[in-house]
Scaffold this motif. Structure first.
Motif, PDB file in Angstrom:
ATOM      1  N   GLY A 175       0.820  -1.207   0.000  1.00  0.00           N
ATOM      2  CA  GLY A 175       0.000   0.000   0.000  1.00  0.00           C
ATOM      3  C   GLY A 175       0.855   1.258   0.000  1.00  0.00           C
ATOM      4  N   ALA A 176       1.894   1.253   0.831  1.00  0.00           N
ATOM      5  CA  ALA A 176       2.800   2.410   0.879  1.00  0.00           C
ATOM      6  C   ALA A 176       3.509   2.591  -0.454  1.00  0.00           C
ATOM      7  N   LEU A 213       1.085   4.231  -2.719  1.00  0.00           N
ATOM      8  CA  LEU A 213       0.960   5.657  -2.361  1.00  0.00           C
ATOM      9  C   LEU A 213       2.165   6.452  -2.836  1.00  0.00           C
ATOM     10  N   ILE A 263      -1.788  12.601  -7.064  1.00  0.00           N
ATOM     11  CA  ILE A 263      -2.083  12.085  -5.724  1.00  0.00           C
ATOM     12  C   ILE A 263      -3.421  11.337  -5.659  1.00  0.00           C
ATOM     13  N   ASP A 276      -2.673   7.980  -6.791  1.00  0.00           N
ATOM     14  CA  ASP A 276      -1.823   7.276  -5.842  1.00  0.00           C
ATOM     15  C   ASP A 276      -2.634   6.739  -4.665  1.00  0.00           C
ATOM     16  N   LEU A 277      -3.640   7.482  -4.245  1.00  0.00           N
ATOM     17  CA  LEU A 277      -4.506   7.011  -3.156  1.00  0.00           C
ATOM     18  C   LEU A 277      -5.242   5.730  -3.564  1.00  0.00           C
ATOM     19  N   HIS A 325      -4.238   3.698  -5.947  1.00  0.00           N
ATOM     20  CA  HIS A 325      -3.176   2.707  -6.128  1.00  0.00           C
ATOM     21  C   HIS A 325      -2.798   2.085  -4.784  1.00  0.00           C
ATOM     22  N   GLY A 326      -2.581   2.923  -3.786  1.00  0.00           N
ATOM     23  CA  GLY A 326      -2.192   2.434  -2.460  1.00  0.00           C
ATOM     24  C   GLY A 326      -3.264   1.563  -1.828  1.00  0.00           C
TER      25      GLY A 326
END
Length: 171
Positions: free
Chosen positions: A107-108, A111, A138, A141-142, A144-145
């Protein structure tokens, strides 16, 4: 070929299978924005097959170039995916086998993917271009994470068991 690698035919086949499954998984989920199994597969492959995952990473990048052509993303893929493998190797050497730990890591990674991919823009257009490119991504990315976290948490142990069984059969 370098004699220090001691590759056997089964290693080359294994690398090809890893590459093919990663590419197939990426293609199968391409209709979902920023939901992917690539991160998860490279994590579990690294836990089971170790450093043999690195050639599969570079083969995957090569296949992606054949499918999508060359562009700036190729540079990103050449350091982002190997970084994930190296981080996983370090965690694996510590004896970690907990799905939650790897799910948090995955997850990180999702992100931070945009931030990692923004690095070349620092050299192209300076800090302003790098930061604006990263910030614009972003929301993706949220997603994606979160996707990486859930997929890894749910699939970690079942896929790891299957891969370990396959690994024993290869020995």
């Amino acid at each position: 070929m370098n004699s220090r690698t001691n590759w056997k035919a089964k290693d080359i086949v294994l690398i090809g299978m890893m590459t093919a499954t990663v590419e197939a998984a990426k293609t199968a989920l391409a209709f979902l924005p920023n939901i992917e199994l690539v991160s998860f597969l490279f994590i579990v492959y690294t836990i089971v097959f170790g450093k043999k995952t690195l050639p599969a990473v570079f083969a995957f990048v090569g296949v992606e170039c054949l499918v999508w052509g060359m562009n700036l993303w190729v540079i990103n893929y050449l350091y982002v995916w190997p970084l994930l493998v190296v981080i996983t190797l370090i965690m694996q050497k510590s004896g970690c086998r907990q799905a939650l730990v790897y799910a948090v890591m995955s997850g990180a990674f999702g992100l931070g993917f945009g931030a990692l991919c923004a690095i070349p823009y620092l050299f192209i257009g300076g800090p302003g271009m790098m930061v604006s490119w990263w910030v614009a991504g972003i929301p993706y990315d949220l997603i994606h994470g979160a996707g990486n976290f859930v997929l890894c948490l749910v699939l970690f142990h079942p896929i790891l068991r299957v891969l370990e069984k396959c690994s024993r059969m290869l020995d």
